[in-house]
Design an enzyme around this catalytic site. Structure first.
Site, mmCIF file in Angstrom:
data_model
loop_
_atom_site.group_PDB
_atom_site.id
_atom_site.type_symbol
_atom_site.label_atom_id
_atom_site.label_comp_id
_atom_site.label_asym_id
_atom_site.label_seq_id
_atom_site.Cartn_x
_atom_site.Cartn_y
_atom_site.Cartn_z
ATOM 1 N N CYS A 37 0.827 -1.205 0.000
ATOM 2 C CA CYS A 37 0.000 0.000 0.000
ATOM 3 C C CYS A 37 0.863 1.257 0.000
ATOM 4 O O CYS A 37 0.582 2.213 -0.728
ATOM 5 C CB CYS A 37 -0.933 -0.017 1.218
ATOM 6 S SG CYS A 37 -1.949 1.465 1.386
ATOM 7 N N CYS B 164 -6.014 -2.714 7.443
ATOM 8 C CA CYS B 164 -7.186 -1.844 7.500
ATOM 9 C C CYS B 164 -8.419 -2.440 6.838
ATOM 10 O O CYS B 164 -9.543 -2.133 7.226
ATOM 11 C CB CYS B 164 -6.859 -0.487 6.880
ATOM 12 S SG CYS B 164 -6.543 -0.536 5.088
#
Length: 346
Positions: A90, A187
């Site tokens: 990410c 997340c």
């Protein structure tokens, strides 16, 4: 010169914004939607906080790109027996990739984040990534795959701070983050339960198979290779005369390979998808490596050959998990580069 601050709503990104503003920097907030809201939408609270601080907030929807560049590779890695590191991916593709592009689109020259890492200027290497001063929160490991050109535009205001001090300074200013609790490890995975996440996504995963010792003896059955990581001890479900560890996964024959502590000794690992942050010709002969987060750096020798990093540990270590990150440091804690672990040394 405007600095866009990536705002998650948490403590770290908020204090990064506060610090830069108090230093007299021209700042704006930038919030990325990486996953569709499943409960409380943090954007109104983040916007209210930015209004209180006199800062504009821009919101960018990156949910489709996040699915393509982070979530889908995460699922595909498990399908082939790897243990992925989605946070590192990410950072490289989303936060310092597409989100940094969004920052430039709104007129910002730099993108600041709440990462606990430092950026220094070197006379030959330009921007150099260095470990944060807080050893418990240092995130340089997760940043080792970010391209050097992207780090040139990054700002890490918290690199010289410790987490306890950050919380204390916000409290002293009577500033309460919209999302005061620590974010979960991954997340997009509810409750950090990747097994439930993969099942809910109906990912086609390898099924049960034999558990075999390093001497070739079948001693049980596993529940699917994707549920195990090299070096794992707990969860094997086997009563044995000594503790057993996962030492490898034979994907072709769907076998989980286990052995005693002596079988854990691995001389090193190989990494692909190499990201050089310092020219390889400037690397010292003796370096330090990390093959998992929160690990003390290991002394090693690392060579670059045919686009891959070959790390040989000074002392044998438990096997590195395929799909995790190999981060390489010099003795001054500069990050020299990183890569994605392919497997053990041949």
């Amino acid at each position: 010169m405007t600095i866009a601050v990536a705002m998650s709503g948490g403590t770290d990104s908020l204090f990064a914004l506060v610090l830069l503003k108090e230093q007299g920097q021209q700042v704006c907030g930038l919030h990325a939607r990486f996953i569709p809201p499943t409960g409380h939408d943090p954007v109104p609270d983040i916007r209210a906080m930015c209004d209180r601080l006199g800062v504009d907030l821009h919101v960018v929807d990156l949910t489709e790109a996040f699915e393509e560049h982070v979530v889908r590779p995460f699922m595909e890695d498990y399908m082939v027996g790897r243990t992925p590191n989605p946070c590192a991916r990410c950072n490289a593709t989303m936060k310092f990739g597409l989100l940094a592009d969004a920052a430039a689109h709104v007129g910002a020259v730099h993108l600041a984040t709440g990462h606990y890492a430092r950026l220094l200027r070197h006379p030959r290497w330009g921007t150099v990534l260095q470990r944060g001063v807080d050893p418990a929160k240092d995130q340089s490991y997760f940043l080792s795959l970010v391209p050097h050109a992207r780090l040139e535009k990054a700002v890490f205001p918290l690199g010289n701070w410790r987490k306890e001090a950050v919380r204390g300074e916000l409290a002293r200013r009577s500033i309460v983050p919209p999302l005061p609790s620590e974010s979960q490890e991954i997340c997009f995975v509810p409750d950090d339960d990747y097994r439930a996440f993969l099942k809910n996504r109906r990912v086609r995963l390898p099924g049960p198979g034999p558990i075999v010792t390093t001497r070739g003896r079948k001693i049980g059955s596993h529940a699917g290779l994707w549920q195990y990581t090299e070096g794992q001890r707990k969860g094997l479900g086997i009563a044995w005369h000594e503790p057993l560890y996962v030492v490898g996964k034979d994907m072709e024959n769907n076998m989980l390979l286990v052995g005693g502590r002596e079988a854990l000794a691995s001389p090193g690992c190989v990494a692909e998808e190499v990201n050089l942050l310092v020219p390889y010709e400037d690397w010292p002969a003796e370096v330090a490596v990390r093959i998992r987060y929160r690990q003390q750096p290991l002394s090693a020798r690392v060579t670059l050959r045919d686009g891959r990093l070959y790390a040989r540990f000074r002392e044998p270590q438990p096997p590195a998990a395929r799909g995790q990150v190999l981060a390489v440091y010099d003795m001054e804690h500069h990050v020299l580069g990183g890569g994605v672990i392919l497997g053990p040394l041949p």
